[in-house]
Write a protein that holds these residues in place. Structure first.
Motif, PDB file in Angstrom:
ATOM      1  N   VAL A   1      -9.369  -2.070   6.905  1.00 14.33           N
ATOM      2  CA  VAL A   1     -10.063  -0.927   6.326  1.00 14.33           C
ATOM      3  C   VAL A   1     -11.558  -1.181   6.490  1.00 14.33           C
ATOM      4  CG1 VAL A   1     -10.425   0.447   4.238  1.00 14.33           C
ATOM      5  CG2 VAL A   1      -8.192  -0.619   4.653  1.00 14.33           C
ATOM      6  N   TYR A   2     -12.286  -0.131   6.893  1.00 14.84           N
ATOM      7  CA  TYR A   2     -13.720  -0.267   7.167  1.00 14.84           C
ATOM      8  C   TYR A   2     -14.514   0.740   6.354  1.00 14.84           C
ATOM      9  CZ  TYR A   2     -11.894  -3.055  10.931  1.00 14.84           C
ATOM     10  OH  TYR A   2     -11.225  -4.016  11.636  1.00 14.84           O
ATOM     11  N   LEU A   3     -15.698   0.316   5.913  1.00 12.03           N
ATOM     12  CA  LEU A   3     -16.529   1.109   5.007  1.00 12.03           C
ATOM     13  C   LEU A   3     -17.937   1.250   5.552  1.00 12.03           C
ATOM     14  CD1 LEU A   3     -17.296   2.322   2.152  1.00 12.03           C
ATOM     15  CD2 LEU A   3     -17.730  -0.051   1.467  1.00 12.03           C
ATOM     16  N   ASN A   4     -18.447   2.480   5.485  1.00 11.76           N
ATOM     17  CA  ASN A   4     -19.867   2.752   5.649  1.00 11.76           C
ATOM     18  C   ASN A   4     -20.348   3.281   4.302  1.00 11.76           C
ATOM     19  OD1 ASN A   4     -18.775   3.209   8.560  1.00 11.76           O
ATOM     20  ND2 ASN A   4     -20.967   2.815   8.762  1.00 11.76           N
ATOM     21  N   LEU A   5     -21.172   2.499   3.626  1.00  9.71           N
ATOM     22  CA  LEU A   5     -21.697   2.916   2.327  1.00  9.71           C
ATOM     23  C   LEU A   5     -22.764   3.980   2.533  1.00  9.71           C
ATOM     24  CD1 LEU A   5     -21.311   2.316  -0.653  1.00  9.71           C
ATOM     25  CD2 LEU A   5     -23.137   0.631  -0.478  1.00  9.71           C
ATOM     26  N   ILE A   6     -22.612   5.116   1.882  1.00 13.65           N
ATOM     27  CA  ILE A   6     -23.557   6.217   1.995  1.00 13.65           C
ATOM     28  C   ILE A   6     -24.548   6.182   0.845  1.00 13.65           C
ATOM     29  CG2 ILE A   6     -23.772   8.738   1.997  1.00 13.65           C
ATOM     30  CD1 ILE A   6     -20.942   8.771   3.322  1.00 13.65           C
ATOM     31  N   GLU A   7     -24.046   5.902  -0.363  1.00 14.58           N
ATOM     32  CA  GLU A   7     -24.895   5.844  -1.557  1.00 14.58           C
ATOM     33  C   GLU A   7     -24.380   4.765  -2.488  1.00 14.58           C
ATOM     34  OE1 GLU A   7     -27.936   6.433  -4.038  1.00 14.58           O
ATOM     35  OE2 GLU A   7     -27.734   7.665  -2.238  1.00 14.58           O
ATOM     36  N   SER A   8     -25.280   3.924  -2.974  1.00 18.14           N
ATOM     37  CA  SER A   8     -24.927   2.866  -3.932  1.00 18.14           C
ATOM     38  C   SER A   8     -25.136   3.356  -5.350  1.00 18.14           C
ATOM     39  CB  SER A   8     -25.799   1.630  -3.698  1.00 18.14           C
ATOM     40  OG  SER A   8     -25.559   1.104  -2.422  1.00 18.14           O
ATOM     41  N   PRO A   9     -24.346   2.820  -6.300  1.00 16.21           N
ATOM     42  CA  PRO A   9     -24.480   3.265  -7.697  1.00 16.21           C
ATOM     43  C   PRO A   9     -25.727   2.671  -8.362  1.00 16.21           C
ATOM     44  CG  PRO A   9     -22.785   1.586  -7.521  1.00 16.21           C
ATOM     45  CD  PRO A   9     -23.257   1.874  -6.129  1.00 16.21           C
ATOM     46  N   THR A  10     -26.802   3.424  -8.356  1.00 12.92           N
ATOM     47  CA  THR A  10     -28.051   2.973  -8.971  1.00 12.92           C
ATOM     48  C   THR A  10     -28.482   3.955 -10.052  1.00 12.92           C
ATOM     49  OG1 THR A  10     -29.311   4.080  -7.228  1.00 12.92           O
ATOM     50  CG2 THR A  10     -28.845   1.754  -6.907  1.00 12.92           C
ATOM     51  N   ALA A  11     -29.153   3.421 -11.060  1.00 16.23           N
ATOM     52  CA  ALA A  11     -29.632   4.265 -12.164  1.00 16.23           C
ATOM     53  C   ALA A  11     -30.657   5.258 -11.631  1.00 16.23           C
ATOM     54  CB  ALA A  11     -30.244   3.378 -13.241  1.00 16.23           C
ATOM     55  N   PRO A  12     -30.745   6.420 -12.162  1.00 14.87           N
ATOM     56  CA  PRO A  12     -29.989   6.862 -13.326  1.00 14.87           C
ATOM     57  C   PRO A  12     -28.658   7.530 -12.983  1.00 14.87           C
ATOM     58  CG  PRO A  12     -31.618   8.518 -12.806  1.00 14.87           C
ATOM     59  CD  PRO A  12     -31.785   7.402 -11.793  1.00 14.87           C
ATOM     60  N   ALA A  13     -28.377   7.798 -11.709  1.00 11.54           N
ATOM     61  CA  ALA A  13     -27.208   8.610 -11.355  1.00 11.54           C
ATOM     62  C   ALA A  13     -25.904   7.830 -11.298  1.00 11.54           C
ATOM     63  CB  ALA A  13     -27.440   9.300 -10.017  1.00 11.54           C
TER      64      ALA A  13
ATOM     65  N   ALA B   1     -15.188   8.794  -0.108  1.00  7.21           N
ATOM     66  CA  ALA B   1     -14.836   8.483  -1.499  1.00  7.21           C
ATOM     67  C   ALA B   1     -16.082   8.663  -2.350  1.00  7.21           C
ATOM     68  CB  ALA B   1     -14.326   7.057  -1.603  1.00  7.21           C
ATOM     69  N   ILE B   2     -15.946   9.431  -3.422  1.00 10.90           N
ATOM     70  CA  ILE B   2     -17.064   9.744  -4.305  1.00 10.90           C
ATOM     71  C   ILE B   2     -16.707   9.300  -5.714  1.00 10.90           C
ATOM     72  CG2 ILE B   2     -18.549  11.584  -5.195  1.00 10.90           C
ATOM     73  CD1 ILE B   2     -17.519  13.225  -2.672  1.00 10.90           C
ATOM     74  N   VAL B   3     -17.544   8.436  -6.282  1.00  9.23           N
ATOM     75  CA  VAL B   3     -17.312   7.892  -7.617  1.00  9.23           C
ATOM     76  C   VAL B   3     -18.614   7.945  -8.397  1.00  9.23           C
ATOM     77  CG1 VAL B   3     -16.692   5.813  -8.921  1.00  9.23           C
ATOM     78  CG2 VAL B   3     -15.529   6.312  -6.778  1.00  9.23           C
ATOM     79  N   VAL B   4     -18.544   8.432  -9.639  1.00  7.69           N
ATOM     80  CA  VAL B   4     -19.676   8.323 -10.554  1.00  7.69           C
ATOM     81  C   VAL B   4     -19.387   7.139 -11.451  1.00  7.69           C
ATOM     82  CG1 VAL B   4     -21.031   9.417 -12.361  1.00  7.69           C
ATOM     83  CG2 VAL B   4     -20.182  10.780 -10.444  1.00  7.69           C
ATOM     84  N   GLY B   5     -20.181   6.095 -11.294  1.00  7.27           N
ATOM     85  CA  GLY B   5     -19.957   4.866 -12.035  1.00  7.27           C
ATOM     86  C   GLY B   5     -20.581   4.888 -13.415  1.00  7.27           C
ATOM     87  N   ASP B   6     -20.820   3.689 -13.921  1.00 11.39           N
ATOM     88  CA  ASP B   6     -21.431   3.519 -15.219  1.00 11.39           C
ATOM     89  C   ASP B   6     -22.564   2.520 -15.075  1.00 11.39           C
ATOM     90  OD1 ASP B   6     -20.117   1.043 -15.000  1.00 11.39           O
ATOM     91  OD2 ASP B   6     -18.438   1.738 -16.194  1.00 11.39           O
TER      92      ASP B   6
END
Length: 134
Positions: free
Chosen positions: A21-33, A106-111
């Motif tokens: 499985v291969y991943l290209n990260l588009i956006e990292s979970p950074t504050a504030p979002a 894959a879209i995830v809103v983290g904490d």
């Protein structure tokens, strides 16, 4: 504006995925979002481990045919252009069929602690085989 011209492809960790499985990260979970977005490509037979997301997950299928399964045995077959929404806390897995590649965004809103994903045990070959025939 920030124009990102290079998002390197990385192989996902074997302790969270079965197969290649291969991943290209588009956006990292950074504050504030705390938004995490990745383009994930599964080779035939590859899949995630069981996992859940504190705030849910949205999968937009970009290519191929895949499967998304839940602990209650529900399995959906997905293909390019379709979207699956996994609610907060639902234990699930996703991956390619045995004969085709599958890719999704894959879209995830983290904490505040990251992407809010809890990784669990691998999907067994028996569970995967059952999903292929359902």
């Amino acid at each position: 504006m920030e124009h990102l011209t290079d998002t390197p492809t990385v192989k996902t960790p074997a302790d969270r995925f079965t197969g290649d499985v291969y991943l290209n990260l588009i956006e990292s979970p950074t504050a504030p979002a705390h938004l995490a977005v990745g383009h994930v490509r599964f080779t035939p037979g590859a899949r995630t481990n069981w996992h859940s997301h504190a705030n849910g997950q949205t999968l937009y299928i970009t290519d191929g045919v895949g499967l998304v399964g839940t602990r209650d045995g529900n399995v959906v077959r997905v293909s390019a252009g379709q979207t699956v929404k996994c609610p907060p806390g639902e234990e699930h897995w996703h991956g390619a069929t045995g004969t085709t590649f599958m890719a999704h965004v894959a879209i995830v809103v983290g904490d505040s602690g990251g992407d809010g994903t809890t990784w669990l045990e691998p999907v067994t070959d028996q569970q995967y085989a059952g999903a292929l025939t359902s």
